[in-house]
Structures are given as structure tokens and as C-alpha cells.
Design an enzyme around this catalytic site. Structure first.
Site, PDB file in Angstrom:
ATOM      1  N   THR A 104       0.816  -1.214   0.000  1.00 50.75           N
ATOM      2  CA  THR A 104       0.000   0.000   0.000  1.00 50.75           C
ATOM      3  C   THR A 104       0.853   1.269   0.000  1.00 50.75           C
ATOM      4  OG1 THR A 104      -1.528   1.254   1.404  1.00 50.75           O
ATOM      5  CG2 THR A 104      -0.065  -0.249   2.537  1.00 50.75           C
ATOM      6  N   ASP A 105       0.268   2.344  -0.494  1.00 47.60           N
ATOM      7  CA  ASP A 105       0.965   3.642  -0.446  1.00 47.60           C
ATOM      8  C   ASP A 105       1.031   4.187   0.979  1.00 47.60           C
ATOM      9  OD1 ASP A 105      -1.718   4.306  -0.114  1.00 47.60           O
ATOM     10  OD2 ASP A 105      -1.776   5.808  -1.710  1.00 47.60           O
ATOM     11  N   GLU A 106       0.240   3.586   1.901  1.00 44.76           N
ATOM     12  CA  GLU A 106       0.207   4.109   3.272  1.00 44.76           C
ATOM     13  C   GLU A 106       1.536   3.933   3.998  1.00 44.76           C
ATOM     14  OE1 GLU A 106      -3.227   3.358   5.592  1.00 44.76           O
ATOM     15  OE2 GLU A 106      -4.578   3.630   3.908  1.00 44.76           O
ATOM     16  N   TYR A 137      -2.002  -0.584  10.905  1.00 44.63           N
ATOM     17  CA  TYR A 137      -2.112  -1.248   9.594  1.00 44.63           C
ATOM     18  C   TYR A 137      -0.901  -0.922   8.723  1.00 44.63           C
ATOM     19  CZ  TYR A 137      -3.314  -1.682   4.648  1.00 44.63           C
ATOM     20  OH  TYR A 137      -3.270  -1.970   3.303  1.00 44.63           O
ATOM     21  N   LYS A 169       2.153  -3.334   7.281  1.00 47.44           N
ATOM     22  CA  LYS A 169       2.450  -3.515   5.844  1.00 47.44           C
ATOM     23  C   LYS A 169       3.901  -3.084   5.556  1.00 47.44           C
ATOM     24  CE  LYS A 169       0.033  -4.666   2.934  1.00 47.44           C
ATOM     25  NZ  LYS A 169      -0.332  -6.008   2.393  1.00 47.44           N
TER      26      LYS A 169
HETATM   27  P1  NAD Z   1      -9.678  -7.492   2.027  1.00 41.37           P
HETATM   28  O1  NAD Z   1      -9.704  -7.197   3.485  1.00 41.37           O
HETATM   29  O2  NAD Z   1     -10.887  -7.226   1.206  1.00 41.37           O
HETATM   30  O3  NAD Z   1      -9.298  -9.034   1.800  1.00 41.37           O
HETATM   31  C1  NAD Z   1      -8.295  -9.673   2.526  1.00 41.37           C
HETATM   32  C2  NAD Z   1      -8.416 -11.175   2.271  1.00 41.37           C
HETATM   33  O4  NAD Z   1      -7.347 -11.843   2.977  1.00 41.37           O
HETATM   34  C3  NAD Z   1      -9.724 -11.787   2.791  1.00 41.37           C
HETATM   35  O5  NAD Z   1     -10.261 -12.672   1.841  1.00 41.37           O
HETATM   36  C4  NAD Z   1      -9.299 -12.532   4.057  1.00 41.37           C
HETATM   37  O6  NAD Z   1     -10.128 -13.655   4.350  1.00 41.37           O
HETATM   38  C5  NAD Z   1      -7.887 -12.956   3.693  1.00 41.37           C
HETATM   39  N1  NAD Z   1      -7.049 -13.182   4.871  1.00 41.37           N
HETATM   40  C6  NAD Z   1      -6.890 -12.367   5.949  1.00 41.37           C
HETATM   41  N2  NAD Z   1      -6.059 -12.930   6.848  1.00 41.37           N
HETATM   42  C7  NAD Z   1      -5.660 -14.121   6.302  1.00 41.37           C
HETATM   43  C8  NAD Z   1      -4.790 -15.158   6.740  1.00 41.37           C
HETATM   44  N3  NAD Z   1      -4.154 -15.090   7.924  1.00 41.37           N
HETATM   45  N4  NAD Z   1      -4.600 -16.230   5.935  1.00 41.37           N
HETATM   46  C9  NAD Z   1      -5.251 -16.321   4.736  1.00 41.37           C
HETATM   47  N5  NAD Z   1      -6.102 -15.373   4.285  1.00 41.37           N
HETATM   48  C10 NAD Z   1      -6.293 -14.288   5.056  1.00 41.37           C
HETATM   49  O7  NAD Z   1      -8.403  -6.714   1.481  1.00 41.37           O
HETATM   50  P2  NAD Z   1      -8.188  -5.988   0.071  1.00 41.37           P
HETATM   51  O8  NAD Z   1      -8.728  -4.604   0.145  1.00 41.37           O
HETATM   52  O9  NAD Z   1      -8.635  -6.892  -1.003  1.00 41.37           O
HETATM   53  O10 NAD Z   1      -6.588  -5.870   0.069  1.00 41.37           O
HETATM   54  C11 NAD Z   1      -5.778  -6.910  -0.480  1.00 41.37           C
HETATM   55  C12 NAD Z   1      -4.320  -6.515  -0.365  1.00 41.37           C
HETATM   56  O11 NAD Z   1      -4.107  -5.297  -1.070  1.00 41.37           O
HETATM   57  C13 NAD Z   1      -3.846  -6.260   1.054  1.00 41.37           C
HETATM   58  O12 NAD Z   1      -2.543  -6.760   1.195  1.00 41.37           O
HETATM   59  C14 NAD Z   1      -3.851  -4.736   1.192  1.00 41.37           C
HETATM   60  O13 NAD Z   1      -2.900  -4.296   2.126  1.00 41.37           O
HETATM   61  C15 NAD Z   1      -3.489  -4.328  -0.221  1.00 41.37           C
HETATM   62  N6  NAD Z   1      -3.978  -3.011  -0.664  1.00 41.37           N
HETATM   63  C16 NAD Z   1      -5.300  -2.699  -0.580  1.00 41.37           C
HETATM   64  C17 NAD Z   1      -5.747  -1.474  -1.073  1.00 41.37           C
HETATM   65  C18 NAD Z   1      -7.221  -1.077  -1.017  1.00 41.37           C
HETATM   66  O14 NAD Z   1      -7.545   0.057  -1.359  1.00 41.37           O
HETATM   67  N7  NAD Z   1      -8.125  -1.958  -0.644  1.00 41.37           N
HETATM   68  C19 NAD Z   1      -4.832  -0.578  -1.643  1.00 41.37           C
HETATM   69  C20 NAD Z   1      -3.482  -0.927  -1.694  1.00 41.37           C
HETATM   70  C21 NAD Z   1      -3.073  -2.155  -1.216  1.00 41.37           C
HETATM   71  O1  DAU Z   2      -4.201   3.905   0.370  1.00 40.64           O
HETATM   72  C1  DAU Z   2      -4.396   2.533   0.262  1.00 40.64           C
HETATM   73  C2  DAU Z   2      -5.252   2.049   1.413  1.00 40.64           C
HETATM   74  O2  DAU Z   2      -6.582   2.485   1.136  1.00 40.64           O
HETATM   75  C3  DAU Z   2      -5.209   0.538   1.595  1.00 40.64           C
HETATM   76  O3  DAU Z   2      -3.916   0.140   1.934  1.00 40.64           O
HETATM   77  C4  DAU Z   2      -6.194   0.097   2.689  1.00 40.64           C
HETATM   78  O4  DAU Z   2      -6.222  -1.321   2.766  1.00 40.64           O
HETATM   79  C5  DAU Z   2      -7.572   0.602   2.308  1.00 40.64           C
HETATM   80  O5  DAU Z   2      -8.503   0.279   3.332  1.00 40.64           O
HETATM   81  C6  DAU Z   2      -7.551   2.111   2.085  1.00 40.64           C
HETATM   82  O6  DAU Z   2      -7.276   2.793   3.339  1.00 40.64           O
HETATM   83  P1  DAU Z   2      -8.058   4.136   3.745  1.00 40.64           P
HETATM   84  O7  DAU Z   2      -7.980   4.289   5.204  1.00 40.64           O
HETATM   85  O8  DAU Z   2      -7.625   5.275   2.913  1.00 40.64           O
HETATM   86  O9  DAU Z   2      -9.556   3.719   3.263  1.00 40.64           O
HETATM   87  P2  DAU Z   2     -10.992   3.971   3.921  1.00 40.64           P
HETATM   88  O10 DAU Z   2     -11.998   3.569   2.891  1.00 40.64           O
HETATM   89  O11 DAU Z   2     -11.108   3.373   5.271  1.00 40.64           O
HETATM   90  O12 DAU Z   2     -11.021   5.542   4.067  1.00 40.64           O
HETATM   91  C7  DAU Z   2     -10.851   6.404   2.949  1.00 40.64           C
HETATM   92  C8  DAU Z   2     -10.883   7.824   3.469  1.00 40.64           C
HETATM   93  O13 DAU Z   2     -12.215   8.124   3.920  1.00 40.64           O
HETATM   94  C9  DAU Z   2      -9.994   8.065   4.682  1.00 40.64           C
HETATM   95  O14 DAU Z   2      -9.472   9.377   4.599  1.00 40.64           O
HETATM   96  C10 DAU Z   2     -10.931   7.949   5.877  1.00 40.64           C
HETATM   97  C11 DAU Z   2     -12.250   8.468   5.323  1.00 40.64           C
HETATM   98  N1  DAU Z   2     -13.479   7.848   5.859  1.00 40.64           N
HETATM   99  C12 DAU Z   2     -13.552   6.502   5.913  1.00 40.64           C
HETATM  100  C13 DAU Z   2     -14.689   5.888   6.382  1.00 40.64           C
HETATM  101  C14 DAU Z   2     -14.778   4.374   6.467  1.00 40.64           C
HETATM  102  C15 DAU Z   2     -14.545   8.649   6.229  1.00 40.64           C
HETATM  103  O15 DAU Z   2     -14.473   9.895   6.151  1.00 40.64           O
HETATM  104  N2  DAU Z   2     -15.684   8.040   6.677  1.00 40.64           N
HETATM  105  C16 DAU Z   2     -15.805   6.688   6.789  1.00 40.64           C
HETATM  106  O16 DAU Z   2     -16.858   6.186   7.249  1.00 40.64           O
END
Ligand code: NAD
Ligand code: DAU
Length: 362
Positions: A136-138, A161, A165
Site C-alpha cells: 500500500t501507499d500508506e 495497519y 504492511k
Molecule cells: P480485504 O480485506 O478485502 O481481503 C483480505 C483477504 O485476505 C480476505 O479474503 C481474508 O479472508 C484474507 N485473509 C486475511 N487474513 C488471512 C490469513 N491469515 N490467511 C489467509 N487469508 C487471510 O483486502 P483488500 O482490500 O482486497 O486488500 C488486499 C491486499 O491489497 C492487502 O494486502 C492490502 O494491504 C493491499 N492493498 C489494498 C488497497 C485497497 O484500497 N483496498 C490498496 C493498496 C493495497
Molecule cells: O491507500 C491505500 C489504502 O486504502 C489501503 O492500503 C487500505 O487497505 C484501504 O482500506 C484504504 O485505506 P483508507 O484508510 O484510505 O480507506 P478507507 O476507505 O477506510 O477511508 C478512505 C478515506 O475516507 C480516509 O481518509 C478515511 C475516510 N473515511 C472513511 C470511512 C470508512 C470517512 O471519512 N468516513 C468513513 O466512514
């Protein structure tokens, strides 16, 4: 781009993993088997791939299990002989990591270690294989008004988180430098799209709005995220797996910076167009934007993320195919057309978690 070996995907029942499996099987020339190892936590949903499991019987294999289970992971390597790993499995929600960091350390740090170690044991010095670690970019921390994260930006994670990562990224990189394991890493910005668990901002907004519930905006709503349609993330990962260099990191982003409040307004505008509030009884005569509610901020809330993705664009010829308007329209359309998926997600732990989360933000 063709590839005929087998791929071991972790976390493939989650949001991005399930979109990735679907993308590779349905939209690429991939000919091998896809093995999906997923623990099915609250975020993992086999329904995300039930149609794929039927359509690709024999080529798609689901294994319920934990990436921290080193013995199981080793057995899977032996049985399916993958030549690639796409490692998605993680605890992914920042708010949850604030409430309870333990699972984040366990899965994101120890689980990644277990995957890397099993790959090292099984591949035993091979260079014609690839372990791709999805991050992630975080990990880069928070930006001021200007600038963007590049692959050389120093790490500065702020939440449990992002710290977990960042740790996993460092371990993955160490396996490349120390053992020569062919590891690549990508750091991506915020994804959105179909099958996104509705604890994250965009799906939460869509579902709450349709049900006439408050649309919670943390703090002043001016935090900025760089949004990318999930299929564009999947196409980037596929390109890295096939053409990316081992030992290299690629930033992936949509070049689509938006303030949270503008995302909220876009969702409201779009819903007015496709499901007018006047015809939605849950709105009781009000409009979607009447539901916008500013709530207590997330502790340590990163102010701004923006990604410089020029490396993957230049070196691998990747670019996103969806702009925010088109991606959001496709996303809303998917949620409107999949009420059974939603009902199943709601029956799981979703409402309990949200209740706890909201109570703490008042
Ligand atoms: P998600 O939470 O939707 O899915 C995570 C999956 O991993 C689930 O299916 C869960 O059951 C599985 N999992 C969790 N713990 C596990 C374990 N111990 N063993 C096996 N499986 C396990 O997450 P996502 O949003 O699809 O993110 C996927 C990946 O991408 C993550 O590594 C996250 O850090 C990264 N990422 C997400 C975003 C985003 O915006 N969602 C952005 C950048 C990077
Ligand atoms: O940047 C990549 C990341 O993006 C991933 O690594 C994470 O897995 C993914 O969950 C996401 O993280 P964020 O914290 O940015 O996503 P979230 O959807 O939780 O929140 C997006 C923005 O919106 C953040 O600034 C918090 C705000 N927010 C979020 C929720 C859930 C609100 O204002 N209200 C809300 O109810």
C-alpha cells in the site's frame, strides 16, 4: 501476455484478490491453475468467486487456510508447484487496526514471513519464478499540500495497519537481497469497485445512502486519497508478474486525487441520477446529500496520499483504463444489481462492527 505455470494467490476471497483472480482467468491468456489460499476472515467471501469456481472447475482451486500455517503453505507449494505467488492476504482496514492491532501483526507480518519462507524452501534458488507482494501507499506516511510518493520516498507509516504492511515490505525486500528470492513489490493507492467490503468509504457511502442512513465524514472531510478502479490495479499486478523485474518496487496509482467530501458528493450526485431520492422511500422526502454527517476524526488520520506511478507506466507500459466517473458508475451499478451479495455480507459481522465503530465516533 501468456503464462502457463500455476499461480498461488493468497487472500483471493477478498476484495482485490477476487477481482484479480477473475481478471486473470477471464481477461488474459493465462493457461495454468489458480490456487486461492484464504482463511475466510470477516472480509473473505467465497461468494465473490462462486461463478468463477463453476466456470473454471479444474483450473481454479480454493483452499481454506491461514497463511501463518507454515506447514500447510509448504504442502500447497509441493502439491501445486506454483511458479508465481500473488500475495494479497492481509488485514486491510485502518480503523480496525486502531481498535485491535494484534491480527494485523499476526497476518501481515508473520503471515508474509511464512509465505516467503515457504517459497524460499520450495523454489530453492530458482530464478524463473516470482513472488509478488501486494502493498500500500500508506507505508510512505502522509503528504503535505504538494508532491507525490515515489518508489524512493522513505517509509513513515502512521497506523498499526500501515506499520504492519511496511514491516512486511521490508521482510520481502530482505528475502530478495539476502536469499535472492525473486520478489517484486507494488505499493498502490485506494482501490474501489465491485465486491468491496462495506466498511471502506465508497461502498459504505453507497449502501448507507440507499438505506437513508448517515454518510459519516471523518474530521473536516478534506483528507485526500488517490483513487484507482480495482480492475486497473489487477492489470498492473499482472503486468508486474509477467514483465516486472525481481527486486523492483512499482507504485500504482490512478492519478485521481480527491478530497473525501468530494467523493461523498460524487456518490450522492450519481445516486440521484440512477436511483433518484424522490423515488426512494428510505429517504423520507430528503435528498442523498442531506445524509452527509461530519463525525469525530480517525486518530492519526493521514492527510493526503498521492502516487507518482511514472515507473510502471514508463517501464511496463501500464495505465489505468477507467476514470473516476466511469469507475464509480460501474461500482454503483454493481451494488444495485447484487442485493444477494449484500444481504450475505450484512448477515456476517458487518453491522456489529459498524455499530461499535460509530458509537466511538460520536
Ligand atoms: P480485504 O480485506 O478485502 O481481503 C483480505 C483477504 O485476505 C480476505 O479474503 C481474508 O479472508 C484474507 N485473509 C486475511 N487474513 C488471512 C490469513 N491469515 N490467511 C489467509 N487469508 C487471510 O483486502 P483488500 O482490500 O482486497 O486488500 C488486499 C491486499 O491489497 C492487502 O494486502 C492490502 O494491504 C493491499 N492493498 C489494498 C488497497 C485497497 O484500497 N483496498 C490498496 C493498496 C493495497
Ligand atoms: O491507500 C491505500 C489504502 O486504502 C489501503 O492500503 C487500505 O487497505 C484501504 O482500506 C484504504 O485505506 P483508507 O484508510 O484510505 O480507506 P478507507 O476507505 O477506510 O477511508 C478512505 C478515506 O475516507 C480516509 O481518509 C478515511 C475516510 N473515511 C472513511 C470511512 C470508512 C470517512 O471519512 N468516513 C468513513 O466512514
Amino acid at each position: 501476455m501468456a503464462h502457463s505455470g500455476n499461480i498461488l494467490v493468497t487472500g483471493g476471497a477478498g476484495f482485490i484478490g477476487s477481482n484479480f483472480i477473475r481478471y486473470v482467468l477471464e481477461k488474459t491468456a493465462f493457461k495454468g491453475r489458480m490456487i486461492n489460499l484464504d482463511k475466510l476472515t470477516y472480509a473473505g467471501n467465497p461468494e465473490n468467486l462462486s461463478d468463477v469456481a463453476k466456470a473454471y472447475k479444474g483450473r481454479y482451486v480454493f483452499v481454506k487456510g491461514d497463511i501463518c500455517d507454515f506447514k500447510l503453505v509448504g504442502q500447497l507449494f509441493k502439491k501445486y508447484q506454483p511458479s508465481m505467488v500473488a500475495h494479497f492476504a492481509a488485514e486491510s482496514h485502518v480503523d480496525r487496526s486502531i481498535f485491535g492491532p494484534k491480527d494485523f501483526i499476526e497476518t501481515n507480518v508473520n503471515g508474509t514471513f511464512s509465505m516467503l519462507e515457504a517459497a524460499r524452501n520450495f523454489w530453492n534458488g530458482r530464478s524463473d519464478v516470482r513472488f509478488h507482494h501486494i502493498s500500500t501507499d500508506e507505508v510512505y506516511g502522509s503528504l503535505g499540500r504538494t508532491g507525490a510518493f515515489s518508489e524512493t520516498t522513505p517509509y513513515d507509516p502512521r497506523s498499526p495497519y500501515s506499520a504492519s504492511k511496511a514491516s512486511s515490505d521490508h521482510i520481502a525486500r530482505a528475502y530478495f537481497h539476502t536469499y535472492g528470492l525473486p520478489v517484486s513489490i507494488s505499493n498502490c493507492s485506494n482501490n474501489y469497485g465491485p465486491r468491496h467490503y462495506p466498511e471502506k468509504l465508497i461502498p459504505l457511502l453507497i449502501l448507507n445512502a440507499l438505506e437513508g442512513k448517515p454518510l459519516p465524514v471523518y474530521g473536516d472531510g478534506k483528507n485526500v486519497r488517490d483513487w484507482l478502479y480495482v480492475e486497473d490495479h489487477c492489470s498492473a499486478i499482472w503486468r508486474i508478474l509477467l514483465r516486472g523485474e525481481a527486486g523492483r518496487t512499482y507504485n500504482i496509482g490512478g492519478g485521481c486525487e480527491l478530497k473525501n467530501i468530494d467523493v461523498v458528493r460524487s456518490v450522492c450526485r450519481l445516486l440521484e441520477r440512477v436511483r433518484p431520492s424522490a423515488s426512494n422511500a428510505a429517504l423520507k422526502g430528503g435528498s442523498y446529500s442531506d445524509l452527509i454527517t461530519f463525525v469525530k476524526d480517525r486518530p492519526g488520520h493521514d492527510r493526503r496520499y498521492a502516487i507518482n506511478s511514472s515507473r510502471i507506466r514508463r517501464e511496463l507500459g501500464w495505465k489505468p483504463a477507467h476514470d473516476f466517473e466511469a469507475g464509480l458508475a460501474a461500482t454503483v451499478d454493481w451494488y444495485l444489481k447484487n442485493p444477494a451479495w449484500l444481504a450475505a455480507v450484512r448477515r456476517a459481522s458487518y453491522s456489529e462492527w459498524l455499530k461499535k465503530n460509530y458509537a466511538s465516533r460520536k
